[in-house]
Write an enzyme that holds these catalytic residues in place. Structure first.
Site, PDB file in Angstrom:
ATOM      1  N   CYS A  43     -27.189  13.868  38.148  1.00  0.00           N
ATOM      2  CA  CYS A  43     -28.425  13.484  37.470  1.00  0.00           C
ATOM      3  C   CYS A  43     -28.742  12.016  37.772  1.00  0.00           C
ATOM      4  CB  CYS A  43     -28.282  13.682  35.959  1.00  0.00           C
ATOM      5  SG  CYS A  43     -29.800  13.317  35.036  1.00  0.00           S
ATOM      6  N   ASP A  45     -29.701   9.919  35.737  1.00  0.00           N
ATOM      7  CA  ASP A  45     -29.381   9.133  34.538  1.00  0.00           C
ATOM      8  C   ASP A  45     -28.502   7.920  34.882  1.00  0.00           C
ATOM      9  OD1 ASP A  45     -28.004   8.314  32.020  1.00  0.00           O
ATOM     10  OD2 ASP A  45     -29.074  10.034  31.189  1.00  0.00           O
ATOM     11  N   ARG A  47     -26.517   6.294  33.237  1.00  0.00           N
ATOM     12  CA  ARG A  47     -25.178   6.251  32.632  1.00  0.00           C
ATOM     13  C   ARG A  47     -24.163   7.102  33.382  1.00  0.00           C
ATOM     14  NH1 ARG A  47     -27.243   8.537  27.075  1.00  0.00           N
ATOM     15  NH2 ARG A  47     -28.230   9.855  28.641  1.00  0.00           N
ATOM     16  N   HIS A  99     -24.424  16.344  32.758  1.00  0.00           N
ATOM     17  CA  HIS A  99     -23.848  15.518  31.687  1.00  0.00           C
ATOM     18  C   HIS A  99     -24.436  15.918  30.347  1.00  0.00           C
ATOM     19  CE1 HIS A  99     -27.357  12.743  31.057  1.00  0.00           C
ATOM     20  NE2 HIS A  99     -27.675  13.248  32.223  1.00  0.00           N
ATOM     21  N   CYS A 102     -28.210  15.191  28.429  1.00  0.00           N
ATOM     22  CA  CYS A 102     -29.162  15.015  29.538  1.00  0.00           C
ATOM     23  C   CYS A 102     -30.595  15.123  29.017  1.00  0.00           C
ATOM     24  CB  CYS A 102     -28.907  16.076  30.607  1.00  0.00           C
ATOM     25  SG  CYS A 102     -29.979  15.898  32.049  1.00  0.00           S
TER      26      CYS A 102
END
Ligand code: CO
Length: 211
Positions: A43, A45, A47, A99, A102
């Protein structure tokens, strides 16, 4: 704003110095080329940085990231990365890593409109429909969203397997192995969903190519 921008380039200088202190030949070795054993599909993302969470160095992971780690069969970008990784770099493993928490998966689970990305999220809604019975039975919202994240990864693993790139590689090279993982942003731990695939023997017949 200017300060943040300056910090990025200063950060690079510090990183170069740190790497050279650890290994004076660090960049000399990397400039010769890459032979990563792994393709990471994750992803976007912020993080979930691919290399960092598996303690890998530059040169060790070939990476493709998009909203909610999707493997969409008409996505030229993903297909090109996959084909290059498999046929040219000859990666041994392809890992789809989702994750918990998400945002893309959460958005797909709701009925809200988010604009242009609704077109992308549609692919995730299709995963919900495929597993509607199991997901609807989970009355706890957080539990349902965590399971949705896992099921989405599992479907994307299957989508990797459905490509001719992968099925031909299995026939010709006996690899790569395809795996599904979920990363927990809350504690840093990766869960192996244990859905690894090494050949097309158990694949739904309609997706299986004659090799
Ligand atoms: Co995400």
């Amino acid at each position: 704003m200017e300060e943040l921008y300056k910090k990025l380039l200063d950060g690079n200088k510090e990183w170069v110095a740190k790497k050279l202190a650890e290994d004076p030949l660090f960049f000399e070795k990397l400039v010769k080329g890459q032979a990563p054993p792994l393709l990471w599909i994750g992803c976007s993302d912020s993080r979930v940085p691919a290399n960092e969470i598996i303690n890998a160095q530059p040169g060790e992971v070939f990476v493709h990231r998009n909203l909610a780690n999707m493997v969409v069969h008409a996505d030229m970008n993903m297909l090109s990365v996959l084909d290059y990784a498999v046929r040219i770099l000859k990666v041994k493993h392809v890992i789809v890593c989702g994750h918990y928490g998400c945002g893309g998966v959460a958005a797909a689970m709701s009925n809200k409109q988010y604009g242009f990305i609704d077109n992308w999220l549609r692919n995730i809604k299709d995963v919900y429909r495929l597993h509607q019975k199991e997901l609807d039975e989970l009355k706890d919202e957080q539990q349902r969203s965590r399971r949705f994240v896992e099921l989405n990864v599992i479907e994307q693993v299957l989508n990797v397997c459905k490509t001719s790139t992968i099925q031909n590689a299995w026939q010709e090279l006996n690899c790569p192995h395809i795996h599904g993982w979920v990363y927990d942003v809350g504690n840093g731990v990766i869960k192996d969903l244990k859905v690894s695939v090494k050949n097309n023997v158990d694949m739904s017949e309609i997706y299986r190519f004659d090799l």
